[in-house]
Design a protein around this motif. Structure first.
Motif, mmCIF file in Angstrom:
data_model
loop_
_atom_site.group_PDB
_atom_site.id
_atom_site.type_symbol
_atom_site.label_atom_id
_atom_site.label_comp_id
_atom_site.label_asym_id
_atom_site.label_seq_id
_atom_site.Cartn_x
_atom_site.Cartn_y
_atom_site.Cartn_z
ATOM 1 N N PRO A 112 0.838 -1.206 0.000
ATOM 2 C CA PRO A 112 0.000 0.000 0.000
ATOM 3 C C PRO A 112 0.871 1.254 0.000
ATOM 4 N N ARG A 113 0.377 2.273 -0.654
ATOM 5 C CA ARG A 113 1.102 3.545 -0.726
ATOM 6 C C ARG A 113 0.104 4.693 -0.750
ATOM 7 N N MET A 114 0.606 5.888 -0.543
ATOM 8 C CA MET A 114 -0.264 7.064 -0.542
ATOM 9 C C MET A 114 -0.795 7.287 -1.955
ATOM 10 N N MET A 115 -2.134 7.295 -2.060
ATOM 11 C CA MET A 115 -2.773 7.488 -3.361
ATOM 12 C C MET A 115 -3.912 8.490 -3.216
ATOM 13 N N ARG A 116 -4.135 9.221 -4.265
ATOM 14 C CA ARG A 116 -5.245 10.159 -4.286
ATOM 15 C C ARG A 116 -6.528 9.394 -4.578
ATOM 16 N N THR A 117 -7.507 9.540 -3.707
ATOM 17 C CA THR A 117 -8.805 8.889 -3.879
ATOM 18 C C THR A 117 -9.897 9.942 -3.786
ATOM 19 N N ALA A 152 -11.973 10.183 -1.514
ATOM 20 C CA ALA A 152 -12.071 10.563 -0.103
ATOM 21 C C ALA A 152 -10.834 11.315 0.371
ATOM 22 N N GLY A 153 -9.959 11.676 -0.556
ATOM 23 C CA GLY A 153 -8.715 12.356 -0.185
ATOM 24 C C GLY A 153 -7.538 11.404 -0.286
ATOM 25 N N ASN A 154 -6.385 11.860 0.118
ATOM 26 C CA ASN A 154 -5.192 11.020 0.065
ATOM 27 C C ASN A 154 -5.258 9.938 1.136
ATOM 28 N N GLN A 155 -5.064 8.696 0.708
ATOM 29 C CA GLN A 155 -5.110 7.555 1.624
ATOM 30 C C GLN A 155 -4.063 6.531 1.219
ATOM 31 N N TYR A 156 -3.647 5.733 2.214
ATOM 32 C CA TYR A 156 -2.796 4.597 1.908
ATOM 33 C C TYR A 156 -3.680 3.477 1.389
ATOM 34 N N LYS A 157 -3.359 3.000 0.202
ATOM 35 C CA LYS A 157 -4.088 1.855 -0.336
ATOM 36 C C LYS A 157 -3.228 1.152 -1.365
#
Length: 165
Positions: free
Chosen positions: A104-109, A111-116
């Motif tokens: 998992p890494r920081m990704m823009r989603t 819902a905002g930036n999340q680790y996924k």
């Protein structure tokens, strides 16, 4: 602005890297250079023995350029290039392998930036981008290396002709 090779440039470098990949598969390259990815990809994709191969001089020249301009700078880009040209793996099989081992890494989603963990389609786009960027970065140095080598051969031939008289 996207950095991309023209169709002719792409065909030129792709042709040389295909020959280098087959040459590398013959085992003429330094065995210590072949790492775990090559061993893994070799088990995933059967190796073809009927691929055209470049000469040892061309293979060493191409390998030197790749080591200097890619392997020493971006190990992942080198792995992708190696898997694609030496192991003859498709972009999707490389992406599938990278997806299986990614964290998992920081990704823009939404819902905002999340680790996924990235999706397989994201990894596939990344593999395609890495491959295209690698070819773009290698094109000019490889072309220059061939030109310089040819110039050295011409000078050596002229010197030999002068000494023969």
């Amino acid at each position: 602005m996207k950095l991309e090779l023209t169709k002719d440039q792409y065909q030129w470098i792709d042709q040389w890297l295909q020959l280098w990949g087959a040459w590398t598969q013959t085992g003429k390259i330094d065995k210590s250079m072949i790492n775990m990815i090559a061993k893994f990809m070799a088990t995933v994709q059967p190796q073809e023995s009927s691929r055209p191969v470049c000469s040892d001089d061309d293979g060493m020249l191409i390998d030197g350029v790749i080591r200097h301009y890619l392997k020493n700078i971006d190990e992942n880009a080198w792995r992708v290039l190696f898997a694609y040209y030496v192991c003859n793996s498709s972009e999707i099989s490389i992406a599938t392998w990278q997806h299986a081992i990614c964290s998992p890494r920081m990704m823009r989603t939404r819902a905002g930036n999340q680790y996924k963990r990235p999706s397989i389609s994201t990894v596939r786009r990344e593999v395609k981008g890495v491959l295209n960027a690698s070819l773009y970065c290698l094109y000019q140095p490889l072309q220059n290396a061939f030109i310089c080598r040819d110039n050295v051969k011409k000078v050596a031939k002229k010197v030999d002709n002068v000494l023969a008289f």
